[in-house]
Design a protein around this motif. Sequence first.
Motif, short mmCIF file in Angstrom:
data_model
loop_
_atom_site.label_atom_id
_atom_site.label_comp_id
_atom_site.label_asym_id
_atom_site.label_seq_id
_atom_site.Cartn_x
_atom_site.Cartn_y
_atom_site.Cartn_z
N ASN A 150 -22.41 -42.57 -82.42
CA ASN A 150 -23.32 -42.76 -81.33
C ASN A 150 -22.48 -43.96 -80.61
N GLY A 189 -25.91 -48.22 -78.73
CA GLY A 189 -26.93 -47.83 -79.12
C GLY A 189 -26.72 -48.53 -80.90
N SER A 240 -26.14 -49.62 -83.96
CA SER A 240 -26.17 -50.86 -84.57
C SER A 240 -26.29 -51.02 -86.16
N ASP A 290 -31.91 -54.08 -73.68
CA ASP A 290 -32.12 -53.20 -74.24
C ASP A 290 -33.89 -53.17 -74.00
N GLY A 326 -34.96 -52.07 -79.79
CA GLY A 326 -33.93 -52.78 -80.22
C GLY A 326 -34.30 -53.81 -82.02
N ARG A 352 -27.38 -51.93 -75.14
CA ARG A 352 -27.50 -51.57 -76.33
C ARG A 352 -29.06 -50.76 -76.30
N VAL A 380 -30.05 -47.55 -75.24
CA VAL A 380 -29.43 -45.68 -75.14
C VAL A 380 -30.23 -45.35 -73.81
#
Length: 449
Positions: free
Chosen positions: A138, A141, A143, A204, A209, A257, A259
């Motif tokens: 990842n 994004g 998290s 985002d 998000g 953030r 993707v």
Amino acid sequence: MNVTKPIRSAQALHLNCLGRAARDPAALRREFDAMVLYMKGSTALHHGEYVRSCYLPKLFTESQFAALAADMRVLYGIFAKVTDAFFADESYRALFHFDAAATDLVLHADRRAALLPMARIDFFYNDLTGDYTFCEFNTDGSSAMNEDRELHNAQRLSETYRTFTAAHHTRRCELFDSWVDTVLRIWQRSGRGGAQPPAVAIVDYLECGSVNEFEIFRRRFEARGLPAEVCDVRDLRFDGKALTGPAGRRIDVIYRRAVTSDVLRHLDESQAMIRAARAGAVLLLGDFHTQIVHNKELFRVLHLPQTAALLTPAERQYIHDHVPYTVEYTKDLAARVMAEKDRWILKPADSYGSRGVHAGVESTPEQWRAIVAATPETGMLLQAFHRPFVSENYGYDAAGRFGRHRYYNLTGLYVYDGVPQGLYSRVALTPVISSQYSEKALPTLIVQD
């Protein structure tokens, strides 16, 4: 803090904690219910849902963390060589099967400031042997930093947790201020640094998000003197000179953030961010070259002879040991995949949150035949399935019964600008560890050994 005898393994510690918790079942249940109640009222909410967990945290020793950190230097060396080849060699670039829009985003990226500003490298880790197999890489994004923070807060309601941390040298994974430090370091390295601190936007498509998490990052930036705001990508504006947010304030750094697959779905609405980055008006962390690592096609490309030719013998061995065998799914593989149900997992080349992922072990033979028959010819990968390490913990089973259950484990290593920063731990009652099934998150403690 008390000084204890050397620790031989985190697994031994975990078993000791299980035994301690079992001594008072009534207290165990009261404490667990209090932890659940805390999480329901915490900031670790995603679309209104709280984070499920278990009674005990995940334990790693400092030596285990150090070994993983050392391996990341090998992995990042491989990432750098693959990224260089993608930009330099059109035939190598074609191996990834990116469409024209994705390729255009990648080739216009500025990768000089950082190869991967932020990543969470997910893998199946064997607590007893230290062996591991990668699950996914990842990037932008990445998290769940706030989940780990809030889960530790909840764990303080547990006598077992308090007793353990009082008796051992432990540390939590600090994932917020360290990211502020990382952004400032990359900002200075980019040559843009001046007397004034940069203004940061965390961006985002906000319906996708973790907005609560974004707000915590915003506050940590502000506490360090960096103006910061949370923005929807579609609300950014670029006038050819400056990128601004919805309030009209200039933005110097974007912490992306969103993707890349979501950017591609909203390409026309995302042009302000894209044009500002290409014009050099904003530092985009990360720029779209990170898609080379984020896209699951990389797992397939890493096993190709064209990649082997780029690597040292040690790097080729590393891929053999840790990257599961992955090929492009085609219909001529269908009969084999149906016959060897438990050996395979089907997943989209570019997705997140386990969307569209199917594992044979989670299906009956009839269900698996239907899944394979419905799998499209393009955009899907076939990957060797890895059965995760199993540990025991206290929590709810699928029927809502509280007790001691067996859980499959998945580990994530947060890496900020190439520096391993912390761990993210998840478990599930089933071999596929996904929010679609029975996934739970555990706070992670790193213990001195």
